[in-house]
Design a protein around this motif. Sequence first.
Motif, PDB file in Angstrom:
ATOM      1  N   ARG A   1      22.019 -69.401 -31.807  1.00 16.66           N
ATOM      2  CA  ARG A   1      21.933 -67.946 -31.772  1.00 16.66           C
ATOM      3  C   ARG A   1      22.043 -67.420 -33.192  1.00 16.66           C
ATOM      4  O   ARG A   1      22.845 -67.893 -33.979  1.00 16.66           O
ATOM      5  CB  ARG A   1      23.050 -67.361 -30.904  1.00 16.66           C
ATOM      6  CG  ARG A   1      22.861 -67.677 -29.442  1.00 16.66           C
ATOM      7  CD  ARG A   1      23.829 -66.908 -28.602  1.00 16.66           C
ATOM      8  NE  ARG A   1      25.153 -67.504 -28.690  1.00 16.66           N
ATOM      9  CZ  ARG A   1      26.195 -67.092 -27.984  1.00 16.66           C
ATOM     10  NH1 ARG A   1      26.071 -66.069 -27.187  1.00 16.66           N
ATOM     11  NH2 ARG A   1      27.356 -67.689 -28.113  1.00 16.66           N
ATOM     12  N   LYS A   2      21.256 -66.407 -33.489  1.00 18.78           N
ATOM     13  CA  LYS A   2      21.296 -65.807 -34.824  1.00 18.78           C
ATOM     14  C   LYS A   2      22.276 -64.638 -34.832  1.00 18.78           C
ATOM     15  O   LYS A   2      22.491 -63.985 -33.822  1.00 18.78           O
ATOM     16  CB  LYS A   2      19.905 -65.332 -35.227  1.00 18.78           C
ATOM     17  CG  LYS A   2      18.929 -66.481 -35.466  1.00 18.78           C
ATOM     18  CD  LYS A   2      17.649 -65.967 -36.082  1.00 18.78           C
ATOM     19  CE  LYS A   2      16.683 -67.096 -36.325  1.00 18.78           C
ATOM     20  NZ  LYS A   2      17.067 -67.969 -37.405  1.00 18.78           N
ATOM     21  N   ASN A   3      22.862 -64.384 -36.010  1.00 14.74           N
ATOM     22  CA  ASN A   3      23.745 -63.233 -36.162  1.00 14.74           C
ATOM     23  C   ASN A   3      22.971 -61.955 -35.872  1.00 14.74           C
ATOM     24  O   ASN A   3      21.778 -61.862 -36.142  1.00 14.74           O
ATOM     25  CB  ASN A   3      24.296 -63.195 -37.590  1.00 14.74           C
ATOM     26  CG  ASN A   3      25.246 -64.353 -37.853  1.00 14.74           C
ATOM     27  OD1 ASN A   3      25.950 -64.806 -36.969  1.00 14.74           O
ATOM     28  ND2 ASN A   3      25.266 -64.819 -39.088  1.00 14.74           N
ATOM     29  N   ASP A   4      23.694 -60.976 -35.302  1.00 18.79           N
ATOM     30  CA  ASP A   4      23.099 -59.681 -34.983  1.00 18.79           C
ATOM     31  C   ASP A   4      23.951 -58.589 -35.630  1.00 18.79           C
ATOM     32  O   ASP A   4      24.823 -57.997 -34.982  1.00 18.79           O
ATOM     33  CB  ASP A   4      23.036 -59.501 -33.468  1.00 18.79           C
ATOM     34  CG  ASP A   4      22.329 -58.224 -33.048  1.00 18.79           C
ATOM     35  OD1 ASP A   4      21.888 -57.458 -33.943  1.00 18.79           O
ATOM     36  OD2 ASP A   4      22.226 -57.982 -31.838  1.00 18.79           O
TER      37      ASP A   4
ATOM     38  N   ALA B   1      23.424 -55.536 -36.495  1.00 17.43           N
ATOM     39  CA  ALA B   1      23.330 -54.192 -35.914  1.00 17.43           C
ATOM     40  C   ALA B   1      24.283 -54.024 -34.740  1.00 17.43           C
ATOM     41  O   ALA B   1      24.852 -52.947 -34.536  1.00 17.43           O
ATOM     42  CB  ALA B   1      21.892 -53.920 -35.479  1.00 17.43           C
ATOM     43  N   ALA B   2      24.480 -55.081 -33.969  1.00 17.90           N
ATOM     44  CA  ALA B   2      25.383 -55.034 -32.821  1.00 17.90           C
ATOM     45  C   ALA B   2      26.762 -55.579 -33.166  1.00 17.90           C
ATOM     46  O   ALA B   2      27.616 -55.692 -32.290  1.00 17.90           O
ATOM     47  CB  ALA B   2      24.792 -55.825 -31.658  1.00 17.90           C
TER      48      ALA B   2
ATOM     49  N   ARG C   1      27.625 -58.617 -33.890  1.00 13.57           N
ATOM     50  CA  ARG C   1      27.855 -59.898 -33.216  1.00 13.57           C
ATOM     51  C   ARG C   1      27.548 -61.003 -34.224  1.00 13.57           C
ATOM     52  O   ARG C   1      26.432 -61.112 -34.712  1.00 13.57           O
ATOM     53  CB  ARG C   1      26.969 -60.024 -31.985  1.00 13.57           C
ATOM     54  CG  ARG C   1      27.425 -59.131 -30.867  1.00 13.57           C
ATOM     55  CD  ARG C   1      26.765 -59.491 -29.551  1.00 13.57           C
ATOM     56  NE  ARG C   1      27.353 -58.754 -28.473  1.00 13.57           N
ATOM     57  CZ  ARG C   1      26.955 -57.560 -28.060  1.00 13.57           C
ATOM     58  NH1 ARG C   1      25.937 -56.976 -28.651  1.00 13.57           N
ATOM     59  NH2 ARG C   1      27.559 -56.949 -27.061  1.00 13.57           N
ATOM     60  N   TRP C   2      28.555 -61.811 -34.507  1.00 16.60           N
ATOM     61  CA  TRP C   2      28.444 -62.848 -35.529  1.00 16.60           C
ATOM     62  C   TRP C   2      28.749 -64.196 -34.902  1.00 16.60           C
ATOM     63  O   TRP C   2      29.737 -64.367 -34.215  1.00 16.60           O
ATOM     64  CB  TRP C   2      29.401 -62.555 -36.684  1.00 16.60           C
ATOM     65  CG  TRP C   2      29.142 -61.226 -37.309  1.00 16.60           C
ATOM     66  CD1 TRP C   2      29.699 -60.030 -36.982  1.00 16.60           C
ATOM     67  CD2 TRP C   2      28.185 -60.960 -38.343  1.00 16.60           C
ATOM     68  NE1 TRP C   2      29.165 -59.034 -37.752  1.00 16.60           N
ATOM     69  CE2 TRP C   2      28.247 -59.571 -38.598  1.00 16.60           C
ATOM     70  CE3 TRP C   2      27.311 -61.754 -39.076  1.00 16.60           C
ATOM     71  CZ2 TRP C   2      27.453 -58.967 -39.562  1.00 16.60           C
ATOM     72  CZ3 TRP C   2      26.531 -61.139 -40.041  1.00 16.60           C
ATOM     73  CH2 TRP C   2      26.604 -59.768 -40.263  1.00 16.60           C
TER      74      TRP C   2
END
Length: 197
Positions: free
Chosen positions: A184-187, A189-190, A192-193
């Motif tokens: 999973r890639k970091n997000d 904007a949300a 979520r790391w």
Amino acid sequence: MSGRVPDGAARPAWVRVAAVVGALCCIAVFLALGTWQVQRLQWKRALIARVDQRVHAAPVPAPSGPVTREGHEYLHVVVDGVYLPNHDTLVQAVTDLGPGYWVMTPLCRADGSVVLINRGFVPVAPVIPAQAGTPGAPHADNTSSTATQPTSGPRVRGDDCVGGATVSVSGLLRLTEPSGAFLRKNDPAANRWYSRD
């Protein structure tokens, strides 16, 4: 008429050639895989020896310039600076303690550069004060944690650190992992790391 070759009759030449070519291809693939495994084993042993040596070495000042995986990863370093506790980031983790988050707190150095400090692991349930109300942050009443929060922090003006108590932190230098963990890639904007970035 049957397609079966009669007993004692020779097979066509192309069948023999195809069988030999197929066997040679299999041998080449197995040799390449074996060579790759031996090279990978040597690389892994060298990495383990390098990490072991660095982990047990006396701490050195953290580098201020570019860092490389070969030259700096797992280097035992010491860094002085001021925590920016209102900028904590939670990075998802799965450990022997179960699922949770690494609490990453920025430390502003005297030269203005910022180093992320892994303050420790918190289970999924606790609320980190700096993250309360932030999308993607865990919410619960349980605030127990192995990561202690800074009691006072600096005011941030632009990229400068002003005020706050200077601390000295010793630990192992780790590099960025921009591609993310668990595929999973970091997000950002949300908020979520999944990995250090």
